[in-house]
Design a protein around this motif. Structure first.
Motif, PDB file in Angstrom:
ATOM      1  N   PHE A 158      42.630  31.889  40.090  1.00 49.41           N
ATOM      2  CA  PHE A 158      43.917  31.893  39.665  1.00 49.41           C
ATOM      3  C   PHE A 158      44.052  31.543  38.357  1.00 49.41           C
ATOM      4  CE2 PHE A 158      45.882  31.834  44.420  1.00 49.41           C
ATOM      5  CZ  PHE A 158      46.465  32.904  43.972  1.00 49.41           C
ATOM      6  N   THR A 159      44.585  32.416  37.080  1.00 46.69           N
ATOM      7  CA  THR A 159      44.163  32.242  35.941  1.00 46.69           C
ATOM      8  C   THR A 159      45.594  31.456  35.259  1.00 46.69           C
ATOM      9  OG1 THR A 159      44.896  34.594  35.201  1.00 46.69           O
ATOM     10  CG2 THR A 159      42.529  33.989  35.157  1.00 46.69           C
ATOM     11  N   LEU A 179      33.185  40.769  38.297  1.00 48.03           N
ATOM     12  CA  LEU A 179      34.591  40.017  38.285  1.00 48.03           C
ATOM     13  C   LEU A 179      35.656  41.091  38.093  1.00 48.03           C
ATOM     14  CD1 LEU A 179      34.135  37.699  34.397  1.00 48.03           C
ATOM     15  CD2 LEU A 179      34.935  37.227  36.821  1.00 48.03           C
ATOM     16  N   CYS A 180      36.974  41.303  38.428  1.00 40.31           N
ATOM     17  CA  CYS A 180      37.672  42.206  39.372  1.00 40.31           C
ATOM     18  C   CYS A 180      39.499  41.672  38.885  1.00 40.31           C
ATOM     19  CB  CYS A 180      37.889  42.727  40.191  1.00 40.31           C
ATOM     20  SG  CYS A 180      38.981  44.645  40.085  1.00 40.31           S
ATOM     21  N   LYS A 190      40.887  38.579  31.705  1.00 37.15           N
ATOM     22  CA  LYS A 190      39.120  38.289  32.351  1.00 37.15           C
ATOM     23  C   LYS A 190      38.353  38.689  31.675  1.00 37.15           C
ATOM     24  CE  LYS A 190      38.478  42.438  34.087  1.00 37.15           C
ATOM     25  NZ  LYS A 190      37.947  42.907  33.366  1.00 37.15           N
ATOM     26  N   SER A 191      38.898  38.857  30.094  1.00 41.41           N
ATOM     27  CA  SER A 191      37.495  39.209  29.270  1.00 41.41           C
ATOM     28  C   SER A 191      37.397  37.919  28.879  1.00 41.41           C
ATOM     29  CB  SER A 191      38.373  40.404  27.821  1.00 41.41           C
ATOM     30  OG  SER A 191      38.165  41.594  28.800  1.00 41.41           O
ATOM     31  N   THR A 192      39.067  37.552  28.516  1.00 44.83           N
ATOM     32  CA  THR A 192      38.775  35.872  27.592  1.00 44.83           C
ATOM     33  C   THR A 192      38.170  35.056  28.578  1.00 44.83           C
ATOM     34  OG1 THR A 192      40.981  35.999  26.985  1.00 44.83           O
ATOM     35  CG2 THR A 192      40.650  33.618  26.897  1.00 44.83           C
ATOM     36  N   LYS A 235      35.935  42.554  24.091  1.00 41.00           N
ATOM     37  CA  LYS A 235      37.535  42.474  23.003  1.00 41.00           C
ATOM     38  C   LYS A 235      38.530  42.613  23.571  1.00 41.00           C
ATOM     39  CE  LYS A 235      40.507  46.121  20.885  1.00 41.00           C
ATOM     40  NZ  LYS A 235      40.970  47.284  21.081  1.00 41.00           N
ATOM     41  N   VAL A 236      39.334  40.598  23.701  1.00 36.26           N
ATOM     42  CA  VAL A 236      40.460  39.907  24.565  1.00 36.26           C
ATOM     43  C   VAL A 236      41.416  41.032  24.084  1.00 36.26           C
ATOM     44  CG1 VAL A 236      42.091  38.351  24.396  1.00 36.26           C
ATOM     45  CG2 VAL A 236      39.543  37.905  23.642  1.00 36.26           C
ATOM     46  N   SER A 237      42.613  40.990  25.393  1.00 34.58           N
ATOM     47  CA  SER A 237      43.756  42.189  25.806  1.00 34.58           C
ATOM     48  C   SER A 237      44.774  41.337  25.004  1.00 34.58           C
ATOM     49  CB  SER A 237      43.507  42.668  27.273  1.00 34.58           C
ATOM     50  OG  SER A 237      45.086  43.278  26.935  1.00 34.58           O
ATOM     51  N   GLU A 238      45.440  42.174  24.272  1.00 35.04           N
ATOM     52  CA  GLU A 238      47.215  41.546  24.384  1.00 35.04           C
ATOM     53  C   GLU A 238      47.716  42.072  25.352  1.00 35.04           C
ATOM     54  OE1 GLU A 238      47.823  42.666  20.595  1.00 35.04           O
ATOM     55  OE2 GLU A 238      46.735  41.668  18.913  1.00 35.04           O
TER      56      GLU A 238
END
Length: 316
Positions: free
Chosen positions: A125-126, A175-176, A183-185, A197-200
């Motif tokens: 859990f993030t 990782l899913c 996930k990217s962070t 590349k981190v998503s916004e």
């Protein structure tokens, strides 16, 4: 220089990026006969495959693939089976607690897919810092009581990532998660760089924007491999039978032992599985199972929110 053992790290068009501790990263192509070999899969090789390759003029050439110990599949259409990666020790299911909150149904689908291949799942859990301790504990306990391994992290805190890295050490992990779960962070923290590349998060829809388009294996010290995946909206499970689906739910897995029909599985009125659904499953898990059963019957369904008992009556 002879042939060498590599892991497929990435696929782009007709080319492969391979990795070995000796040669590190090399670019390769398939040997001619491998390109012509028929396959039911979208691609004859996937990230995580262990292959033999040898140097040629310019690029390396992949000679053969070793036998996979397992592989993770997604199938959303009867004619389209998509193997995403292979040779895994762990499937890390990332689920955001807020902005956006990951639906339980998505987690449950991935748990079913992991169970089908025998790969151990880990629910992560993030964005734990965005919710109350009470809410986080409730979400964790809903799965720990079923026997699943669960942990929570704050993707803004490197310290909260350390225990996760210890769990991943020495393992090959997929990782899913949905887009926007961080996930990217998280991968940036794990790899100590910002290559991803981190998503916004879209302020209008609160849903994530896709940033990862292809699976990519990242090789870390201590034989740790993390395979990053594209964000997905729903995990297709058409490669799984109804019986396999039922048996993947721990709450009702052992019910079949009390069934008087060894080769029946028609889920009729006397079915022990159907008997146990209302007794053993939470409302959330019932909805997940209902959705998955309906997707097996109607792959292109329009999602409905019928009452559980009504939908069971209609289907059976």
């Amino acid at each position: 220089m002879g042939k060498e053992l590599f892991t497929v790290a990435r696929i782009f068009g007709a080319y492969y990026e391979l990795y070995s501790p000796k040669s590190l990263y090399v670019r390769a192509v398939l040997k001619g006969k491998l390109r012509l070999k028929e396959s039911d899969e979208r691609h004859p090789f996937v990230v995580g495959d262990i292959v033999y390759a040898e140097p040629s003029s310019g690029d390396w050439v992949i000679l053969e693939k070793t036998e996979r110990k397992n592989f993770l599949t997604r199938k959303s259409d009867h004619g389209d089976s998509h193997v995403l990666c292979s040779n895994l020790d762990l499937v890390a299911i990332l689920a955001s607690l807020k902005d956006p909150e990951t639906k339980d149904g998505f987690i449950d689908r991935l748990l079913v897919a992991s169970n089908h291949t025998g790969i151990r799942p880990l629910i992560i859990f993030t964005k734990a810092d965005l919710v109350s301790d009470e809410f986080r504990t409730q979400k964790e306990e809903s799965y720990t009581k079923l026997g699943y391994e669960v942990m929570s992290v704050s993707i803004t805190s490197a310290e909260s990532i350390f225990p996760l890295l210890e769990k991943l050490k020495g393992k090959r992990t997929f990782l899913c998660g949905n887009s926007g779960v961080g996930k990217s962070t998280l991968l940036n923290h794990l790899t100590k760089n910002n290559d991803q590349k981190v998503s916004e998060i879209s302020s209008g829809t609160r849903k994530g924007k896709h940033t990862t388009t292809n699976s990519l294996a990242v090789f870390l010290p201590d034989d740790t491999v993390i395979i990053d995946s594209p964000g997905v909206k729903e995990w297709g499970i058409l490669h799984i039978s109804k019986l396999e689906l039922m048996e993947s739910f721990p709450e009702i897995k052992n019910v079949k032992e009390n069934c008087t029909y060894e080769y029946c599985c028609d889920f009729g009125p006397e079915c022990k599985f159907m008997e146990a659904l209302d007794k053993n499953l939470s409302e959330s898990r019932k909805k997940s199972l209902e959705s998955m059963l309906e997707s097996l019957d109607k792959p292109h369904r329009v999602t409905r929110r019928d009452h559980w008992s009504q939908s069971v009556t209609k289907r059976y």
